[in-house]
Design a protein around this motif. Structure first.
Motif, PDB file in Angstrom:
ATOM      1  N   LEU A 177     -15.770   0.546  29.507  1.00 16.43           N
ATOM      2  CA  LEU A 177     -16.651   0.669  30.666  1.00 16.43           C
ATOM      3  C   LEU A 177     -17.129   2.105  30.847  1.00 16.43           C
ATOM      4  O   LEU A 177     -18.314   2.356  31.100  1.00 16.43           O
ATOM      5  CB  LEU A 177     -15.927   0.196  31.932  1.00 16.43           C
ATOM      6  CG  LEU A 177     -15.678  -1.315  32.034  1.00 16.43           C
ATOM      7  CD1 LEU A 177     -14.710  -1.616  33.166  1.00 16.43           C
ATOM      8  CD2 LEU A 177     -16.987  -2.061  32.243  1.00 16.43           C
ATOM      9  N   ARG A 178     -16.207   3.060  30.704  1.00 18.02           N
ATOM     10  CA  ARG A 178     -16.582   4.462  30.887  1.00 18.02           C
ATOM     11  C   ARG A 178     -17.509   4.940  29.760  1.00 18.02           C
ATOM     12  O   ARG A 178     -18.415   5.742  29.986  1.00 18.02           O
ATOM     13  CB  ARG A 178     -15.331   5.340  30.961  1.00 18.02           C
ATOM     14  CG  ARG A 178     -14.447   5.079  32.171  1.00 18.02           C
ATOM     15  CD  ARG A 178     -15.187   5.278  33.488  1.00 18.02           C
ATOM     16  NE  ARG A 178     -14.308   5.197  34.636  1.00 18.02           N
ATOM     17  CZ  ARG A 178     -14.410   4.297  35.597  1.00 18.02           C
ATOM     18  NH1 ARG A 178     -15.353   3.366  35.530  1.00 18.02           N
ATOM     19  NH2 ARG A 178     -13.575   4.295  36.627  1.00 18.02           N
ATOM     20  N   THR A 179     -17.301   4.426  28.550  1.00 16.38           N
ATOM     21  CA  THR A 179     -18.183   4.767  27.430  1.00 16.38           C
ATOM     22  C   THR A 179     -19.610   4.327  27.732  1.00 16.38           C
ATOM     23  O   THR A 179     -20.582   5.005  27.362  1.00 16.38           O
ATOM     24  CB  THR A 179     -17.694   4.084  26.126  1.00 16.38           C
ATOM     25  OG1 THR A 179     -16.399   4.583  25.810  1.00 16.38           O
ATOM     26  CG2 THR A 179     -18.637   4.387  24.964  1.00 16.38           C
ATOM     27  N   GLU A 180     -19.745   3.216  28.432  1.00 14.65           N
ATOM     28  CA  GLU A 180     -21.065   2.715  28.804  1.00 14.65           C
ATOM     29  C   GLU A 180     -21.528   3.278  30.149  1.00 14.65           C
ATOM     30  O   GLU A 180     -22.489   2.787  30.740  1.00 14.65           O
ATOM     31  CB  GLU A 180     -21.043   1.185  28.840  1.00 14.65           C
ATOM     32  CG  GLU A 180     -20.758   0.563  27.475  1.00 14.65           C
ATOM     33  CD  GLU A 180     -21.106  -0.907  27.421  1.00 14.65           C
ATOM     34  OE1 GLU A 180     -21.491  -1.480  28.466  1.00 14.65           O
ATOM     35  OE2 GLU A 180     -21.023  -1.474  26.321  1.00 14.65           O
TER      36      GLU A 180
ATOM     37  N   ILE B  25     -11.427   1.740  39.526  1.00 14.87           N
ATOM     38  CA  ILE B  25     -10.331   1.113  38.782  1.00 14.87           C
ATOM     39  C   ILE B  25      -8.988   1.533  39.375  1.00 14.87           C
ATOM     40  O   ILE B  25      -8.773   2.711  39.681  1.00 14.87           O
ATOM     41  CB  ILE B  25     -10.370   1.516  37.292  1.00 14.87           C
ATOM     42  CG1 ILE B  25     -11.616   0.934  36.605  1.00 14.87           C
ATOM     43  CG2 ILE B  25      -9.109   1.058  36.559  1.00 14.87           C
ATOM     44  CD1 ILE B  25     -11.822   1.438  35.194  1.00 14.87           C
ATOM     45  N   ILE B  26      -8.099   0.559  39.545  1.00 17.23           N
ATOM     46  CA  ILE B  26      -6.698   0.824  39.867  1.00 17.23           C
ATOM     47  C   ILE B  26      -5.875   0.226  38.734  1.00 17.23           C
ATOM     48  O   ILE B  26      -6.021  -0.954  38.417  1.00 17.23           O
ATOM     49  CB  ILE B  26      -6.277   0.207  41.210  1.00 17.23           C
ATOM     50  CG1 ILE B  26      -7.004   0.887  42.372  1.00 17.23           C
ATOM     51  CG2 ILE B  26      -4.763   0.324  41.404  1.00 17.23           C
ATOM     52  CD1 ILE B  26      -6.721   0.253  43.730  1.00 17.23           C
ATOM     53  N   PHE B  27      -5.024   1.041  38.105  1.00 17.67           N
ATOM     54  CA  PHE B  27      -4.163   0.549  37.037  1.00 17.67           C
ATOM     55  C   PHE B  27      -2.839   0.071  37.609  1.00 17.67           C
ATOM     56  O   PHE B  27      -2.287   0.681  38.539  1.00 17.67           O
ATOM     57  CB  PHE B  27      -3.875   1.650  36.013  1.00 17.67           C
ATOM     58  CG  PHE B  27      -4.993   1.897  35.043  1.00 17.67           C
ATOM     59  CD1 PHE B  27      -5.583   0.852  34.337  1.00 17.67           C
ATOM     60  CD2 PHE B  27      -5.461   3.183  34.813  1.00 17.67           C
ATOM     61  CE1 PHE B  27      -6.595   1.080  33.429  1.00 17.67           C
ATOM     62  CE2 PHE B  27      -6.480   3.424  33.909  1.00 17.67           C
ATOM     63  CZ  PHE B  27      -7.056   2.370  33.216  1.00 17.67           C
ATOM     64  N   VAL B  28      -2.315  -1.015  37.020  1.00 13.63           N
ATOM     65  CA  VAL B  28      -0.984  -1.522  37.368  1.00 13.63           C
ATOM     66  C   VAL B  28      -0.210  -1.666  36.064  1.00 13.63           C
ATOM     67  O   VAL B  28      -0.724  -2.210  35.086  1.00 13.63           O
ATOM     68  CB  VAL B  28      -1.082  -2.890  38.072  1.00 13.63           C
ATOM     69  CG1 VAL B  28       0.300  -3.441  38.338  1.00 13.63           C
ATOM     70  CG2 VAL B  28      -1.867  -2.767  39.369  1.00 13.63           C
ATOM     71  N   THR B  29       1.019  -1.171  36.023  1.00 14.57           N
ATOM     72  CA  THR B  29       1.791  -1.246  34.785  1.00 14.57           C
ATOM     73  C   THR B  29       3.284  -1.168  35.064  1.00 14.57           C
ATOM     74  O   THR B  29       3.710  -0.724  36.130  1.00 14.57           O
ATOM     75  CB  THR B  29       1.391  -0.110  33.817  1.00 14.57           C
ATOM     76  OG1 THR B  29       2.092  -0.270  32.587  1.00 14.57           O
ATOM     77  CG2 THR B  29       1.717   1.244  34.409  1.00 14.57           C
ATOM     78  N   GLY B  30       4.066  -1.589  34.086  1.00 13.51           N
ATOM     79  CA  GLY B  30       5.522  -1.483  34.192  1.00 13.51           C
ATOM     80  C   GLY B  30       6.052  -0.308  33.409  1.00 13.51           C
ATOM     81  O   GLY B  30       7.263  -0.095  33.331  1.00 13.51           O
TER      82      GLY B  30
ATOM     83  N   TYR C 176      -5.389   8.632  33.322  1.00 12.27           N
ATOM     84  CA  TYR C 176      -6.244   9.409  34.212  1.00 12.27           C
ATOM     85  C   TYR C 176      -7.518   9.895  33.540  1.00 12.27           C
ATOM     86  O   TYR C 176      -8.422  10.392  34.196  1.00 12.27           O
ATOM     87  CB  TYR C 176      -5.462  10.577  34.814  1.00 12.27           C
ATOM     88  CG  TYR C 176      -4.596  10.129  35.956  1.00 12.27           C
ATOM     89  CD1 TYR C 176      -5.155   9.716  37.164  1.00 12.27           C
ATOM     90  CD2 TYR C 176      -3.213  10.058  35.827  1.00 12.27           C
ATOM     91  CE1 TYR C 176      -4.372   9.270  38.205  1.00 12.27           C
ATOM     92  CE2 TYR C 176      -2.414   9.610  36.872  1.00 12.27           C
ATOM     93  CZ  TYR C 176      -2.998   9.222  38.064  1.00 12.27           C
ATOM     94  OH  TYR C 176      -2.213   8.769  39.093  1.00 12.27           O
ATOM     95  N   ARG C 177      -7.614   9.748  32.221  1.00 13.05           N
ATOM     96  CA  ARG C 177      -8.838  10.140  31.525  1.00 13.05           C
ATOM     97  C   ARG C 177     -10.032   9.262  31.901  1.00 13.05           C
ATOM     98  O   ARG C 177     -11.171   9.665  31.738  1.00 13.05           O
ATOM     99  CB  ARG C 177      -8.608  10.100  30.011  1.00 13.05           C
ATOM    100  CG  ARG C 177      -7.634  11.160  29.524  1.00 13.05           C
ATOM    101  CD  ARG C 177      -7.366  11.011  28.030  1.00 13.05           C
ATOM    102  NE  ARG C 177      -6.327  11.946  27.593  1.00 13.05           N
ATOM    103  CZ  ARG C 177      -5.780  11.930  26.385  1.00 13.05           C
ATOM    104  NH1 ARG C 177      -6.176  11.026  25.495  1.00 13.05           N
ATOM    105  NH2 ARG C 177      -4.840  12.801  26.068  1.00 13.05           N
ATOM    106  N   VAL C 178      -9.756   8.047  32.365  1.00 13.31           N
ATOM    107  CA  VAL C 178     -10.845   7.167  32.774  1.00 13.31           C
ATOM    108  C   VAL C 178     -11.019   7.188  34.299  1.00 13.31           C
ATOM    109  O   VAL C 178     -11.697   6.344  34.872  1.00 13.31           O
ATOM    110  CB  VAL C 178     -10.633   5.714  32.281  1.00 13.31           C
ATOM    111  CG1 VAL C 178     -10.710   5.655  30.774  1.00 13.31           C
ATOM    112  CG2 VAL C 178      -9.311   5.148  32.780  1.00 13.31           C
ATOM    113  N   GLN C 179     -10.392   8.158  34.952  1.00  8.27           N
ATOM    114  CA  GLN C 179     -10.563   8.445  36.381  1.00  8.27           C
ATOM    115  C   GLN C 179     -10.312   7.234  37.290  1.00  8.27           C
ATOM    116  O   GLN C 179     -11.190   6.814  38.040  1.00  8.27           O
ATOM    117  CB  GLN C 179     -11.973   8.998  36.625  1.00  8.27           C
ATOM    118  CG  GLN C 179     -12.219  10.303  35.878  1.00  8.27           C
ATOM    119  CD  GLN C 179     -13.637  10.799  36.045  1.00  8.27           C
ATOM    120  OE1 GLN C 179     -14.597  10.055  35.838  1.00  8.27           O
ATOM    121  NE2 GLN C 179     -13.782  12.054  36.418  1.00  8.27           N
ATOM    122  N   PRO C 180      -9.104   6.691  37.237  1.00  9.10           N
ATOM    123  CA  PRO C 180      -8.784   5.582  38.151  1.00  9.10           C
ATOM    124  C   PRO C 180      -8.543   6.100  39.570  1.00  9.10           C
ATOM    125  O   PRO C 180      -8.283   7.290  39.773  1.00  9.10           O
ATOM    126  CB  PRO C 180      -7.494   5.016  37.563  1.00  9.10           C
ATOM    127  CG  PRO C 180      -6.833   6.213  36.952  1.00  9.10           C
ATOM    128  CD  PRO C 180      -7.958   7.048  36.397  1.00  9.10           C
TER     129      PRO C 180
END
Length: 242
Positions: free
Chosen positions: A81-84, A90-95, A104-108
């Motif tokens: 998405l950021r490339t385009e 965006i909010i990231f969710v992860t374990g 953070y490079r894609v600025q969430p």
């Protein structure tokens, strides 16, 4: 009637069904508590979400992405998405903390660890809403006439005989041939509340409230309806403590 602001449209992309349901439940709970009109779209895969976004029919405002998923990962989708040059929130969710630096490079808006802390999630949603989604102006249409009004300029709206008069801070008035119910659909619920069947008030300008009247900053007074008093008070308390 028309409007600039639409419902807050979110996509939750998580391949674990139970986790996806829990994230959607939290979103629903938080946004309802915050009086933000919203629609939540669940997705089981990043490929499915990507296809939906590519088609362009669904105007999403925020993506809640699990970073690690089978097939395309949430991180891969975000990078694509950021490339385009798509700047959707965006909010990231992860374990796992493994992707913290690269995420953070894609600025969430935020990076949430599972299990999700509700108050941190609330803060992330409210941050995005305030920074990127809250409109400054609404567009109102009635009988072929289009009127653009700054939300901060509206003191209150008054309805009488199928005509709505918008009273402005500048002491001007905008007259619309429509119903108060239609105007209410356009204005954000976190900022406006009915004090009476015929009056819709901007909570920003409320000075005092009694069972019979609402006094506004600037000296204007509007009535309080018996059926609306408690709900109006609750809306004002929420607004003051937000």
């Amino acid at each position: 009637m028309g409007r600039v602001m639409q419902e807050y449209r979110l996509a939750v992309c998580e391949d674990d069904e139970l986790v996806r349901r829990e994230i959607c439940r939290l979103c629903e709970e938080i946004l309802t508590e915050e009086r933000i009109k919203h629609i939540i779209y669940p997705y089981a895969s990043a490929e499915e979400l990507w296809e939906t976004m590519t088609e362009g029919e669904l105007q999403l405002r925020l993506l809640i992405l699990d970073i690690e998923m089978d097939g395309m990962s949430g991180m891969e989708l975000a990078k694509r998405l950021r490339t385009e040059e798509n700047r959707i929130s965006i909010i990231f969710v992860t374990g796992s903390e493994e992707y913290l630096k690269t995420g953070y490079r894609v600025q969430p808006i935020d990076y949430l660890m599972k299990p999700i802390d509700k108050e941190r999630f609330r803060h992330a949603l409210k941050t995005d809403w305030k920074l990127n989604q809250v409109p400054e102006t609404v567009m109102i249409q009635s009988k072929g006439k289009t009127t653009w009004i700054k939300l901060s300029e509206i003191l209150y709206a008054e309805s009488e005989n199928h005509i709505v008069t918008i009273h402005l801070v500048s002491q001007r008035e905008e007259v619309l041939y429509t119903s108060l119910k239609e105007v209410e659909k356009v204005l954000p619920t976190y900022n406006f509340a009915r004090s009476h069947n015929s009056f819709l008030v901007n909570l920003e300008y409320v000075e005092t409230v009694t069972r019979s009247k609402v006094c506004l900053k600037g000296g204007q007074v509007v009535p309080t309806g018996r059926m609306y008093y408690k709900e109006f008070q609750n809306a004002l308390v929420w607004y003051m403590n937000r």
